[in-house]
Write a protein that holds these residues in place. Structure first.
Motif, mmCIF file in Angstrom:
data_model
loop_
_atom_site.group_PDB
_atom_site.id
_atom_site.type_symbol
_atom_site.label_atom_id
_atom_site.label_comp_id
_atom_site.label_asym_id
_atom_site.label_seq_id
_atom_site.Cartn_x
_atom_site.Cartn_y
_atom_site.Cartn_z
ATOM 1 N N VAL A 62 19.456 -24.022 37.272
ATOM 2 C CA VAL A 62 20.299 -24.952 36.515
ATOM 3 C C VAL A 62 19.516 -25.524 35.336
ATOM 4 C CG1 VAL A 62 21.531 -27.165 36.601
ATOM 5 C CG2 VAL A 62 21.813 -25.496 38.452
ATOM 6 N N ALA A 63 18.260 -25.898 35.578
ATOM 7 C CA ALA A 63 17.427 -26.430 34.495
ATOM 8 C C ALA A 63 17.273 -25.390 33.388
ATOM 9 C CB ALA A 63 16.057 -26.848 35.027
ATOM 10 N N LYS A 64 17.114 -24.138 33.742
ATOM 11 C CA LYS A 64 16.984 -23.062 32.753
ATOM 12 C C LYS A 64 18.267 -22.963 31.923
ATOM 13 C CE LYS A 64 15.511 -18.847 31.209
ATOM 14 N NZ LYS A 64 16.146 -18.836 29.912
ATOM 15 N N LEU A 65 19.419 -23.019 32.580
ATOM 16 C CA LEU A 65 20.687 -22.973 31.846
ATOM 17 C C LEU A 65 20.839 -24.169 30.908
ATOM 18 C CD1 LEU A 65 23.178 -21.774 34.599
ATOM 19 C CD2 LEU A 65 22.613 -20.573 32.474
ATOM 20 N N VAL A 66 20.490 -25.347 31.402
ATOM 21 C CA VAL A 66 20.575 -26.546 30.570
ATOM 22 C C VAL A 66 19.631 -26.412 29.372
ATOM 23 C CG1 VAL A 66 20.075 -29.034 30.496
ATOM 24 C CG2 VAL A 66 21.385 -28.061 32.403
ATOM 25 N N CYS A 67 18.428 -25.940 29.609
ATOM 26 C CA CYS A 67 17.466 -25.773 28.510
ATOM 27 C C CYS A 67 17.931 -24.704 27.525
ATOM 28 C CB CYS A 67 16.085 -25.474 29.058
ATOM 29 S SG CYS A 67 15.363 -26.922 29.861
ATOM 30 N N ASP A 68 18.556 -23.638 28.022
ATOM 31 C CA ASP A 68 19.119 -22.633 27.124
ATOM 32 C C ASP A 68 20.195 -23.265 26.237
ATOM 33 O OD1 ASP A 68 17.471 -20.698 28.208
ATOM 34 O OD2 ASP A 68 19.058 -19.742 29.398
ATOM 35 N N LEU A 69 21.015 -24.125 26.825
ATOM 36 C CA LEU A 69 22.055 -24.819 26.065
ATOM 37 C C LEU A 69 21.417 -25.717 25.000
ATOM 38 C CD1 LEU A 69 25.056 -25.576 25.651
ATOM 39 C CD2 LEU A 69 24.724 -27.339 27.389
ATOM 40 N N LEU A 70 20.375 -26.450 25.384
ATOM 41 C CA LEU A 70 19.691 -27.340 24.439
ATOM 42 C C LEU A 70 19.014 -26.547 23.326
ATOM 43 C CD1 LEU A 70 18.245 -29.838 27.061
ATOM 44 C CD2 LEU A 70 20.210 -30.209 25.553
ATOM 45 N N ASP A 71 18.431 -25.394 23.673
ATOM 46 C CA ASP A 71 17.828 -24.529 22.646
ATOM 47 C C ASP A 71 18.888 -23.993 21.695
ATOM 48 O OD1 ASP A 71 15.274 -24.901 23.650
ATOM 49 O OD2 ASP A 71 15.280 -23.038 24.816
ATOM 50 N N SER A 72 20.063 -23.717 22.235
ATOM 51 C CA SER A 72 21.182 -23.255 21.415
ATOM 52 C C SER A 72 21.579 -24.337 20.408
ATOM 53 C CB SER A 72 22.361 -22.907 22.334
ATOM 54 O OG SER A 72 23.531 -22.685 21.610
ATOM 55 N N GLU A 73 21.591 -25.580 20.852
ATOM 56 C CA GLU A 73 21.881 -26.699 19.939
ATOM 57 C C GLU A 73 20.821 -26.773 18.840
ATOM 58 O OE1 GLU A 73 23.193 -30.644 20.566
ATOM 59 O OE2 GLU A 73 23.675 -30.233 22.655
ATOM 60 N N ALA A 74 19.569 -26.615 19.230
ATOM 61 C CA ALA A 74 18.480 -26.677 18.250
ATOM 62 C C ALA A 74 18.630 -25.560 17.209
ATOM 63 C CB ALA A 74 17.130 -26.590 18.947
ATOM 64 N N ALA A 75 19.054 -24.379 17.648
ATOM 65 C CA ALA A 75 19.266 -23.267 16.715
ATOM 66 C C ALA A 75 20.366 -23.601 15.709
ATOM 67 C CB ALA A 75 19.608 -21.992 17.489
ATOM 68 N N ALA A 76 21.411 -24.280 16.161
ATOM 69 C CA ALA A 76 22.465 -24.698 15.248
ATOM 70 C C ALA A 76 21.917 -25.687 14.213
ATOM 71 C CB ALA A 76 23.640 -25.297 16.018
ATOM 72 N N LEU A 77 21.070 -26.607 14.663
ATOM 73 C CA LEU A 77 20.483 -27.590 13.748
ATOM 74 C C LEU A 77 19.589 -26.917 12.700
ATOM 75 C CD1 LEU A 77 19.589 -30.480 16.216
ATOM 76 C CD2 LEU A 77 21.511 -30.390 14.610
ATOM 77 N N ASP A 78 18.972 -25.800 13.074
ATOM 78 C CA ASP A 78 18.114 -25.080 12.129
ATOM 79 C C ASP A 78 18.880 -24.672 10.866
ATOM 80 O OD1 ASP A 78 15.979 -25.289 13.885
ATOM 81 O OD2 ASP A 78 16.165 -23.233 14.648
ATOM 82 N N THR A 79 20.175 -24.468 10.992
ATOM 83 C CA THR A 79 20.961 -24.025 9.837
ATOM 84 C C THR A 79 21.089 -25.126 8.778
ATOM 85 O OG1 THR A 79 23.094 -24.678 10.806
ATOM 86 C CG2 THR A 79 22.303 -22.431 11.269
ATOM 87 N N LEU A 80 20.725 -26.350 9.116
ATOM 88 C CA LEU A 80 20.822 -27.463 8.154
ATOM 89 C C LEU A 80 19.593 -27.576 7.255
ATOM 90 C CD1 LEU A 80 22.368 -30.219 10.457
ATOM 91 C CD2 LEU A 80 23.537 -28.759 8.797
ATOM 92 N N ALA A 81 18.554 -26.808 7.547
ATOM 93 C CA ALA A 81 17.298 -26.906 6.778
ATOM 94 C C ALA A 81 17.517 -26.803 5.270
ATOM 95 C CB ALA A 81 16.297 -25.882 7.280
ATOM 96 N N PRO A 82 18.335 -25.868 4.777
ATOM 97 C CA PRO A 82 18.505 -25.810 3.317
ATOM 98 C C PRO A 82 19.113 -27.078 2.712
ATOM 99 C CG PRO A 82 19.329 -23.794 4.348
ATOM 100 C CD PRO A 82 19.016 -24.768 5.462
#
Length: 177
Positions: free
Chosen positions: A154-174
């Motif tokens: 479950v922790a792995k799934l939650v962390c995968d979800l959180l990493d997915s959120e972080a990847a979305a935030l990466d698109t704001l860099a420009p």
């Protein structure tokens, strides 16, 4: 030729373009597809701002909220132009700056654009800090209890979800450059 499914054939299912929180809560997994990577930024105008009333009126004209305005950030799509408009209005330092242009279509002034980008950077940093803290909490929870294997999964799934959120935030860099 007829067909049908034969024993041993691989079956595949398409779940559609859904955010990962839906994928996790509905299907029990997190996708690495960009269209599933999503995060949310929340911001509010400061009621103590001397320009609060004017800013609130402009924000409401754009069909947004002065308090707890949510912006969905998706890795596969550019952010809503309304997000930068909100940040430009929130960052304005004078009435003349607020009336100098259309916040949705472009910058109000050079200094305002810098302030809006700085505000976006702060929002992203705060969200990233929350995501990292949540990951630590998920792993700590995984260590507790006799059902450690399930908790780790479950922790792995939650962390995968959180990493997915972080990847979305990466698109704001420009937008913050």
């Amino acid at each position: 030729g007829g067909g049908g499914v034969k024993e041993g054939d691989e079956l595949m299912s398409y779940y559609g373009a859904k955010p990962n929180w839906v994928m996790l809560t509905s299907y029990g997994f997190v996708s690495d597809a960009a269209e599933s990577q999503e995060s949310t930024l929340t911001t509010s105008l400061s009621p103590s701002d001397p320009l609060f009333s004017k800013k609130r009126a402009l924000i409401e004209q754009l069909d947004m909220r002065s308090e707890k305005q949510l912006f969905d950030i998706q890795a596969a799509k550019p952010p809503s132009p309304k997000m930068m408009a909100y940040l430009r209005i929130a960052s304005a330092e004078s009435e003349s700056e607020l009336s100098s242009g259309n916040a949705e279509s472009g910058e109000l002034s050079e200094s305002n654009e810098a302030a809006a980008k700085s505000m976006l950077s702060t929002l992203v940093k705060e969200r990233r800090a929350f995501l990292e803290s949540s990951k630590v909490n998920a792993y700590e929870a995984a260590k507790l209890g006799a059902d450690g294997g399930v908790r780790r999964d479950v922790a792995k799934l939650v962390c995968d979800l959180l990493d997915s959120e972080a990847a979305a935030l990466d698109t704001l860099a420009p937008l913050m450059a």
